[in-house]
Design a protein around this motif. Sequence first.
Motif, PDB file in Angstrom:
ATOM      1  N   HIS A  84     -21.478  -2.396   1.013  1.00 16.20           N
ATOM      2  CA  HIS A  84     -21.020  -3.704   0.540  1.00 16.20           C
ATOM      3  C   HIS A  84     -21.804  -4.037  -0.717  1.00 16.20           C
ATOM      4  N   GLU A  85     -21.076  -4.375  -1.745  1.00 12.47           N
ATOM      5  CA  GLU A  85     -21.765  -4.730  -2.982  1.00 12.47           C
ATOM      6  C   GLU A  85     -22.100  -6.217  -2.941  1.00 12.47           C
ATOM      7  N   SER A 135     -18.930   0.599  -3.322  1.00 13.55           N
ATOM      8  CA  SER A 135     -18.114   1.052  -4.440  1.00 13.55           C
ATOM      9  C   SER A 135     -18.913   1.234  -5.731  1.00 13.55           C
ATOM     10  N   PHE A 143     -17.151  -6.362  -9.192  1.00 14.87           N
ATOM     11  CA  PHE A 143     -18.094  -7.427  -8.813  1.00 14.87           C
ATOM     12  C   PHE A 143     -19.521  -6.884  -8.798  1.00 14.87           C
ATOM     13  N   GLN A 157     -22.282   4.572  -1.243  1.00 10.09           N
ATOM     14  CA  GLN A 157     -20.836   4.751  -1.351  1.00 10.09           C
ATOM     15  C   GLN A 157     -20.464   4.882  -2.828  1.00 10.09           C
ATOM     16  N   GLU A 175     -15.384   6.341  -0.990  1.00  8.91           N
ATOM     17  CA  GLU A 175     -14.504   5.245  -0.576  1.00  8.91           C
ATOM     18  C   GLU A 175     -13.062   5.694  -0.725  1.00  8.91           C
ATOM     19  N   ALA A 198     -16.869  -0.457  10.917  1.00  6.33           N
ATOM     20  CA  ALA A 198     -17.304  -1.859  10.941  1.00  6.33           C
ATOM     21  C   ALA A 198     -16.092  -2.756  10.757  1.00  6.33           C
ATOM     22  N   ARG A 211     -16.046  -6.853  12.071  1.00 10.00           N
ATOM     23  CA  ARG A 211     -16.350  -7.993  12.939  1.00 10.00           C
ATOM     24  C   ARG A 211     -16.914  -7.573  14.311  1.00 10.00           C
ATOM     25  N   ILE A 212     -17.843  -6.638  14.241  1.00  3.01           N
ATOM     26  CA  ILE A 212     -18.644  -6.341  15.430  1.00  3.01           C
ATOM     27  C   ILE A 212     -19.959  -7.071  15.152  1.00  3.01           C
ATOM     28  N   ARG A 227     -21.998  -7.773   8.026  1.00  5.28           N
ATOM     29  CA  ARG A 227     -22.312  -9.191   7.823  1.00  5.28           C
ATOM     30  C   ARG A 227     -23.387  -9.646   8.816  1.00  5.28           C
ATOM     31  N   ILE A 247     -26.449  -9.308   7.121  1.00  7.27           N
ATOM     32  CA  ILE A 247     -26.644 -10.289   6.044  1.00  7.27           C
ATOM     33  C   ILE A 247     -27.203 -11.570   6.682  1.00  7.27           C
ATOM     34  N   ILE A 258     -18.604 -13.233  -3.755  1.00 10.35           N
ATOM     35  CA  ILE A 258     -18.557 -12.182  -4.781  1.00 10.35           C
ATOM     36  C   ILE A 258     -17.213 -12.148  -5.487  1.00 10.35           C
TER      37      ILE A 258
END
Length: 679
Positions: free
Chosen positions: A26-27, A60, A71, A102, A168, A297, A299-300, A322, A325, A355
């Motif tokens: 995740h960027e 990415s 982004f 990635q 990716e 991954a 929403r776990i 997330r 995060i 983002i």
Amino acid sequence: MTNDPLLQPYQLKHLTLRNRIMSTAHEPAYSDDGLPKDRYRLYHVEKAKGGIALTMTAGSAIVGEDSPAAFGNLHAYRDEIVPWLRRLADECHEHGAAVMIQITHLGRRTNWNHSDWLPVLAPSPIREPAHRAFPKEAEDWDLDRIVGQYAEAAERKQAAGLDGIEIEAYGHFLDGFWSPATNRRDDDYSGSLDQRLRFTWRVLDAIRERVGPDFIVGMRMVADEDWDMGLSREEGVEIAQRLVASGQVDFLNLIRGHIEHDAQLAKVIPIQGMPAAPHLDFCGEVREATKFPVFHAARIADVATARHAVAAGKLDMVGMTRAHIADPHIARKVMEGHEAEIRPCVGATYCLDRIYEGHEALCIHNPATGREATMPHVVTRAEGPAKRVVIVGAGPAGLEAARVCGERGHGVVLFEAASDPGGQVRLAARSRRRSELIGIADWRAERCTALGVDMRFNLLAAADEVRALDPEVVIVATGGLPNTDFLNAGDDLVATSWDILTGDAKIAEDVLLFDDNGGHPGMQAAETIAAAGAKLEIVTPERYFAPEMGGLNHVAYAQAFQPQGATITINRRLTAVRRQGNQLAATIGSDYGDWSEERLVDQVVVEHGTLPLDDLYFELKEESVNRGAVDYRALIAGRPQTVRANPDGRFQLFRIGDAVSSRNIHAAIYDALRLLKDL
Ligand SMILES: Cc1cc2nc3c(=O)[nH]c(=O)nc-3n(C[C@H](O)[C@H](O)[C@H](O)COP(=O)(O)O)c2cc1C
Ligand code: SF4
């Protein structure tokens, strides 16, 4: 040795991953000039300290200039990236975590009007609605170049000492060839699955030629676009099987769905109010069909679901992206038996939405994430004597203040006028779809209880109650009340978004909602009105509606408004309301000319932020040692507050959150953390 399935090591080729928990790519847009400098590194190192097994860096990272950043993506095509990545990898390794990256060519999922102004490239010239570019169809010389770019990027990552790479392949250039929706070419890269995979084999062969057979290379791939015109499940699973059979890849990181626009992206990355782990069973089935290492991954967010994913054999590595995060110390807390202390990811997706709005990823309720250089994830006990701290208001700001002061070991009394903690969070969480937000309040209230904070509810604390406790520090976190002051006339005739959310105002049949805030409160009230079956017109002075809210959060609102046929009117401003018979006449003007009209409706609802509830603060101000002043330079630098404007003052006084001005949950919590972390 624990027998927790989540904590079992995992052997991936020569690499032993210490448990089954990972953060997927995740960027966060923390890059600096396309490079993973200090902020980027500290963000990942924090997860390594927190016990994660594998952190997939970048989202990415772009393999060439002809894949302009969307982004803040890392520049995988520059040699300067190598020392920065090496330092990041070394420091994560010191804390026991593996590090991969990635890489990608974004294809049509980006834009051309910045960086080097090169045309956006795709297998076919089909516009992607989300990024709005009209791509050029890649020619033979483009393909030759891009194959080389992938190989060079992979070699750089290997040189940086990373444990592996991931390619990716969903919604980007490489898989653009796979999908009938995005591959309309008439050459030998199109047609049969063999032909659609031709470019993939060229890329993998070129990468292997550079990095050799031992380096770990994975594929984050769509195995079912779930789209009538896209890649079918049958073909997607066959691609997975062919990749496995090729011996060129070492793991599959699975995606189900496509990301053509936000509504579809929200199915791949579900937000709050959407089902948890929606693609887990699908991943288990692909794992069964391929007998190959499967990562995933979507929403776990909680440990129980993650544990189930491994125990039930659905996944080898569980992405909790997330979730990290929100709390980068998940694995450590599980290992130490402190699972209940994990700060929950409430699915608000403030992080990702930011983002897409051109900002960096921030967690709605963990202001230390992305600010590791100045903000602590773990607040340590103060060395000096414990202080007497009084906090008034148990909304997000007051609760965070109480938690932080409690962690510091101070004696804290927290007053709250309502019967429960949470303030505006509690209000927002009243909608079922956003009910998880209550985790923001509950987690803090639980921590406060554990830390011995004296929480006193149903008590509207006045200055005397505060003085009676002889505090050394007073925090006013009393929040605000809806602002209706902006109308020329009729502010006593309107309802507010709060009235709708609390149910204090009965929803009428024909409602005009004026949103001059642009975020959740107005939209959530509108969603509630639409759900009640009322005729609804949303009026906003903006160029588009709800501009403070990002794309993924927008989806649920847009979906809620459609069935009721709600009208959205932009570029119009509500200026006054008057009574006319049983109805209300709303005067609507425009910032763009001398135009106005009246609309007759049953109810006018307004959202214009809040006005601070600051009486207590001003009453105490002259008695305080700092006269309420904050040294902003010290605040920004994360240093303690030392203002002594009034030597006769009896306590330090600060106000935080919406008691200062109408902002959001993140701002309120950040106010509290940065003011009090060194108290
Ligand atoms: C800020 C942010 C940026 C992301 N960027 C990427 C990306 O560049 N590439 C990618 O494959 N996934 C990206 N993702 C998706 C995540 O890897 C992951 O699939 C998603 O967050 C769902 O997992 P979770 O529910 O555990 O968060 C991003 C997610 C977030 C939150
Ligand atoms: S902003 Fe919301 S979704 Fe994102 S990490 Fe924080 S709690 Fe989770």
